[in-house]
Design an enzyme around this catalytic site. Structure first.
Site, PDB file in Angstrom:
ATOM      1  N   LYS A 192       0.886  -1.176   0.000  1.00 58.40           N
ATOM      2  CA  LYS A 192       0.000   0.000   0.000  1.00 58.40           C
ATOM      3  C   LYS A 192       0.917   1.217   0.000  1.00 58.40           C
ATOM      4  CE  LYS A 192      -2.011   3.003   1.808  1.00 58.40           C
ATOM      5  NZ  LYS A 192      -1.739   4.368   1.396  1.00 58.40           N
ATOM      6  N   GLU A 268       8.836   1.427  11.587  1.00 61.48           N
ATOM      7  CA  GLU A 268       9.937   2.399  11.472  1.00 61.48           C
ATOM      8  C   GLU A 268       9.264   3.761  11.449  1.00 61.48           C
ATOM      9  OE1 GLU A 268      11.864   5.117  10.254  1.00 61.48           O
ATOM     10  OE2 GLU A 268      12.378   4.157   8.347  1.00 61.48           O
ATOM     11  N   CYS A 302      13.063  10.713   8.090  1.00 66.35           N
ATOM     12  CA  CYS A 302      12.841  10.455   9.519  1.00 66.35           C
ATOM     13  C   CYS A 302      14.124  10.558  10.330  1.00 66.35           C
ATOM     14  CB  CYS A 302      12.148   9.116   9.718  1.00 66.35           C
ATOM     15  SG  CYS A 302      12.841   7.846   8.684  1.00 66.35           S
ATOM     16  N   GLU A 399       8.631  16.324  15.605  1.00 63.75           N
ATOM     17  CA  GLU A 399       9.199  16.077  14.279  1.00 63.75           C
ATOM     18  C   GLU A 399       8.519  17.018  13.280  1.00 63.75           C
ATOM     19  OE1 GLU A 399       8.320  12.304  12.305  1.00 63.75           O
ATOM     20  OE2 GLU A 399      10.418  12.230  11.674  1.00 63.75           O
TER      21      GLU A 399
HETATM   22  P1  ADP Z   1       2.065  11.273   6.890  1.00 63.46           P
HETATM   23  O1  ADP Z   1       1.140  11.653   8.041  1.00 63.46           O
HETATM   24  O2  ADP Z   1       3.352  11.931   6.965  1.00 63.46           O
HETATM   25  O3  ADP Z   1       1.400  11.328   5.542  1.00 63.46           O
HETATM   26  P2  ADP Z   1       1.571   8.614   7.499  1.00 63.46           P
HETATM   27  O4  ADP Z   1       2.220   7.922   8.609  1.00 63.46           O
HETATM   28  O5  ADP Z   1       0.174   9.104   7.665  1.00 63.46           O
HETATM   29  O6  ADP Z   1       2.473   9.784   7.083  1.00 63.46           O
HETATM   30  O7  ADP Z   1       1.574   7.731   6.174  1.00 63.46           O
HETATM   31  C1  ADP Z   1       2.410   6.636   5.920  1.00 63.46           C
HETATM   32  C2  ADP Z   1       1.594   5.538   5.264  1.00 63.46           C
HETATM   33  O8  ADP Z   1       0.600   5.114   6.192  1.00 63.46           O
HETATM   34  C3  ADP Z   1       0.842   5.938   4.000  1.00 63.46           C
HETATM   35  O9  ADP Z   1       0.887   4.864   3.078  1.00 63.46           O
HETATM   36  C4  ADP Z   1      -0.567   6.149   4.509  1.00 63.46           C
HETATM   37  O10 ADP Z   1      -1.548   5.959   3.515  1.00 63.46           O
HETATM   38  C5  ADP Z   1      -0.657   5.065   5.551  1.00 63.46           C
HETATM   39  N1  ADP Z   1      -1.703   5.295   6.572  1.00 63.46           N
HETATM   40  C6  ADP Z   1      -2.182   6.469   7.037  1.00 63.46           C
HETATM   41  N2  ADP Z   1      -3.163   6.256   7.937  1.00 63.46           N
HETATM   42  C7  ADP Z   1      -3.292   4.914   8.067  1.00 63.46           C
HETATM   43  C8  ADP Z   1      -4.135   4.054   8.851  1.00 63.46           C
HETATM   44  N3  ADP Z   1      -5.038   4.536   9.680  1.00 63.46           N
HETATM   45  N4  ADP Z   1      -3.974   2.725   8.720  1.00 63.46           N
HETATM   46  C9  ADP Z   1      -3.051   2.211   7.892  1.00 63.46           C
HETATM   47  N5  ADP Z   1      -2.250   2.950   7.115  1.00 63.46           N
HETATM   48  C10 ADP Z   1      -2.355   4.291   7.193  1.00 63.46           C
END
Ligand code: ADP
Length: 501
Positions: A192, A268, A302, A399
């Site tokens: 994903k 991570e 990160c 961060e």
């Molecule tokens: P940012 O907030 O910097 O965009 P995220 O940690 O939200 O970083 O995003 C990293 C990945 O996690 C992306 O692929 C995002 O689609 C996915 N993601 C965000 N929210 C969820 C969730 N609730 N469950 C699973 N994956 C998620």
């Protein structure tokens, strides 16, 4: 761009053709079940690059079904490690043959300087793929001389179907950091990618098919985190999630795993890494390292060395040189070879970083350079330095994930260690000194997964990488990374004179 570069988006650039916009499930490119799409955006302009299939729970179900079938009945986990490795090497060769197209897709989608995508992102990913391809035929267990005249042996078996949830800051490197060991172990995967950067993950689906990796081994579902990502992390038929991203979402992934099938999780997460510069440091080297540690990849990394602690004897001289060097750092179109820093990934991140800059000013830090957006369109931000930052200021604690440095002064080695550790994170730290005893003492005392002495961002496929504290757990890179995708099975048999017989 403003006083820093030329133009936010140069007209001469030949942009890559967007060939893959649909989900990749069981070796086929397919529309989302709902038929929905979402826009993937060019961060240089805010304009749409392409419409991408918007996967959701129904698509995750199909992708997991394909991966499950490929794992339970397909050849991938059953073939020899060397046969798997051979196909992985083939994939790496195909990546090399398409380097120009792949790297320009990431440069466009993530706003990263094309040259750096080639030198860093892409080459790290291909190296990792080849490293783990070479490891695929070296996965073996142990034999055990057990009490009671028993013979034991262990198998290291693939963990099963793995969900890889990938962020947008290194769409290629961070994908292969998980995908390569998972494939070597014999797992099948559902990827994903981040909604901001779906383009290269789909391209790799296409190349995997060309390489001869069996259908269903690699599936890619593009879509949003709270829908597609959440469906993957709570899926009952997924055995493991490898997640790279924010600490906030990492927590959600663990919750989803706990509430579903107790799947194994590797995380991570974020960081607020210190770069500690001692009085005896080579000043020019220290300035270069500090500038790169926080402005490389526009701070969207990160392990960014976003807290720079400088010993009082060189603080003023260091700051003077750093300001000069930072003004030379060119912000602009990532396709321009003169440019050091492209736009932030999207409007949300852009606004978030600018809000942190405002917060730094309000809380009393001294803005010494930068501090504003630049350009008339897109998401460009000037490289920004705050001096006189105190440990309890928001910009020193949270961060930012943008080109914002917090500069702090310290007196003693003990103070440096104590303040370096004053964070909920523990991903990395940098030390700049010529004194071996200082370097060794600080390396042992700072609680972080990677310590760089007189260097920064020095990664290698063979060097383990991951977090302490709230930066996550599990290690990418190095042979230990295979353990994330394997489990150990013990087999016990009695010998002829065993009391069991
Ligand atoms: P940012 O907030 O910097 O965009 P995220 O940690 O939200 O970083 O995003 C990293 C990945 O996690 C992306 O692929 C995002 O689609 C996915 N993601 C965000 N929210 C969820 C969730 N609730 N469950 C699973 N994956 C998620």
């Amino acid at each position: 761009m403003g006083s820093q570069g030329s133009d936010g988006c140069s007209a001469k650039v030949k942009l890559p053709e967007i060939k893959f916009t649909k989900l990749f499930i069981h070796g086929q490119f397919v529309d989302a079940v709902s038929g929905k799409t979402f826009d993937t955006i060019d961060p240089r302009t805010g304009d749409r690059i392409a419409k991408i299939a918007e996967g959701d729970k129904a698509d995750i179900d199909l992708a997991v079904k394909a991966a499950r079938e490929a794992f339970d009945h397909g050849p991938w986990p059953r073939m020899t490690g060397s046969a798997r490795g051979k196909l992985m090497f083939k994939l790496a060769d195909l990546m090399d043959q398409n380097v120009e197209e792949i790297t320009s897709l990431d440069a466009l989608n993530a706003g990263k300087p094309l040259i750096l995508v080639k030198l860093v992102d892409f080459s790290d990913a291909v190296n990792a793929l080849r490293y783990f391809a070479g490891a695929a035929d070296k996965i073996h267990g142990e034999t055990l001389k057990m009490s009671g005249s028993l013979l034991g042996h262990t198998w290291r078996e693939p963990i099963g179907v793995v969900g890889l949830i990938i962020p947008w800051n290194f769409p290629t490197t961070l994908l292969f950091g998980c995908l390569a060991p998972a494939l070597a172990a014999g797992c099948t995967v559902v990827v994903k990618p981040a909604e901001q950067t779906p383009l290269t993950a789909l391209y790799y689906g296409h190349l995997a098919k060309l390489a001869g990796i069996p259908d269903g081994v690699i599936n890619v579902v593009t879509g949003f985190g709270p829908t597609a990502g959440a469906a993957l992390s709570s899926h009952m038929d997924v055995d493991k999630i490898s997640f790279t991203g924010s600490t906030k979402v990492g927590r959600l992934i663990m919750e989803a795993a706990a509430k579903s099938n107790l799947k194994s999780v590797t995380l991570e997460l974020g960081g607020k890494s210190p770069l500690i510069i001692f009085d005896d440091a080579d000043l020019d080297m220290a300035v270069e390292l500090a500038r790169a540690a926080v402005f490389f990849n526009k701070g969207e990394i990160c392990v960014a060395g976003s807290r720079v602690l400088v010993q009082e004897g060189i603080y003023d001289e260091f700051l003077k040189k750093l300001i000069v060097k930072t003004k030379e750092w060119v912000v602009g179109d990532p396709f321009d070879p003169q440019v050091n820093q492209g736009p932030q990934i999207d409007r949300r991140q852009f606004e978030k970083v600018l809000a942190y800059i405002e917060c730094g000013k309000k809380e009393g830090a001294t803005l010494v350079t930068g501090g504003k957006a630049c350009g008339s369109k897109g998401y460009y931000i000037e490289p920004t330095i705050f001096a006189d930052v105190k440990d309890d200021m928001t910009i020193a604690k949270e961060e930012i994930f943008g080109p914002v440095m917090s500069l702090m002064k310290f007196k003693t080695i003990e103070e440096a260690i104590e303040r370096a550790n004053k964070t909920m994170y523990g991903l990395a730290a940098g030390i700049v000194t010529k004194n071996l005893n200082v370097a060794n003492t600080v390396s042992r005392s700072v609680r972080a997964g990677t310590i760089w002495v007189n260097c920064y961002f020095a990664f290698d496929a063979d060097c383990p990488y991951g977090g302490y504290k709230m930066s996550g757990f599990g290690r990418a890179n190095g042979l230990n990374a295979l353990d994330n995708y394997l489990q150990v099975k013990s087999v016990v048999t009695p010998l002829y004179n065993s009391p069991w017989l």
